[in-house]
Design an enzyme around this catalytic site. Structure first.
Site, PDB file in Angstrom:
ATOM      1  N   CYS A  79      20.080 -39.680 -13.492  1.00 43.67           N
ATOM      2  CA  CYS A  79      20.785 -39.343 -14.730  1.00 43.67           C
ATOM      3  C   CYS A  79      22.222 -38.896 -14.422  1.00 43.67           C
ATOM      4  CB  CYS A  79      19.998 -38.309 -15.529  1.00 43.67           C
ATOM      5  SG  CYS A  79      20.549 -38.179 -17.246  1.00 43.67           S
ATOM      6  N   HIS A 170      14.676 -39.703 -15.471  1.00 48.19           N
ATOM      7  CA  HIS A 170      14.302 -38.523 -14.678  1.00 48.19           C
ATOM      8  C   HIS A 170      12.918 -38.723 -14.058  1.00 48.19           C
ATOM      9  CE1 HIS A 170      17.426 -35.589 -16.016  1.00 48.19           C
ATOM     10  NE2 HIS A 170      17.504 -36.414 -17.041  1.00 48.19           N
ATOM     11  N   GLU A 172      11.582 -37.144 -11.750  1.00 48.70           N
ATOM     12  CA  GLU A 172      11.022 -35.841 -11.358  1.00 48.70           C
ATOM     13  C   GLU A 172      10.305 -35.131 -12.511  1.00 48.70           C
ATOM     14  OE1 GLU A 172      14.927 -34.781 -13.206  1.00 48.70           O
ATOM     15  OE2 GLU A 172      14.151 -36.478 -12.050  1.00 48.70           O
TER      16      GLU A 172
END
Length: 196
Positions: A79, A170, A172
């Protein structure tokens, strides 16, 4: 075991640390320039790119990050991290780190209220990866040696150029660690080449 740094100035730092550890590597939160010498690869987390740039400048990280990029050690930007790695940003005169030969549009999928999830097919990673897009950028253009790993509709959302990996989304923020594991493998391969 490879040691992967997560730039700890702002953004989804804890989540990246968890994902790196789940992928079988040691994670280090990088808050000091000298820590860059101790790591084999670096993740630039998602967050707010303008704030991140301000903090990078405040703590004099920009030149050390550019030097790290030139060293050939892998870097992964998610991002806002993708924005930091891009050589060209639409509507901006200068790049940040500028390590990847890609052109990126900021907030290309809209503002926070337009955040969404999408199932992605990612080359080298697999199918049905849930991409979490939050005010996400996307790649508008790439150089010939940039490999497009994933698209959403007609937009490029994951790309690789040599030791550099970038994603609009994202990875994660899910419990699926396959994208992080892909980066860990990139770091292992780069470290092996240095040893040989």
């Amino acid at each position: 075991m490879v040691k992967i740094g997560v730039l700890g100035l702002q953004g989804a730092v804890r989540e990246h640390v968890k994902s790196v550890e789940a992928s079988g590597a040691e994670a280090v939160v990088v808050k000091r320039i000298e820590q860059l010498e101790e790591i084999d690869g670096l993740i630039l987390p998602g967050g707010e790119s303008t704030t991140m740039r301000r903090l990078i400048d405040k703590y004099d990280f920009m030149e050390p990050l550019r030097t790290f990029a030139k060293s050939g050690k892998p870097m992964f930007g998610t991002c806002a991290g993708m924005i930091l790695l891009a050589k060209t940003l639409i509507g901006y005169d200068e790049a940040h780190i500028g390590a990847m030969d890609i052109t990126v549009e900021r907030n290309a999928f809209g503002r926070q209220k337009d955040s969404f999830e999408a199932a992605l097919s990612i080359k080298g990673v697999g199918e049905d990866f849930v991409g979490v897009f939050i005010r996400a950028p996307y790649v508008v253009d790439v150089a010939d040696d940039v490999e497009v790993l994933s698209t959403h509709g007609d937009r490029m959302v994951a790309v690789r150029q040599g030791p550099f990996l970038a994603a609009s989304f994202h990875p994660e923020l899910t419990d699926d660690h396959r994208v992080t594991a892909y980066f860990v493998e990139m770091v292992k391969e780069a470290k092996m080449k240095k040893v040989v």
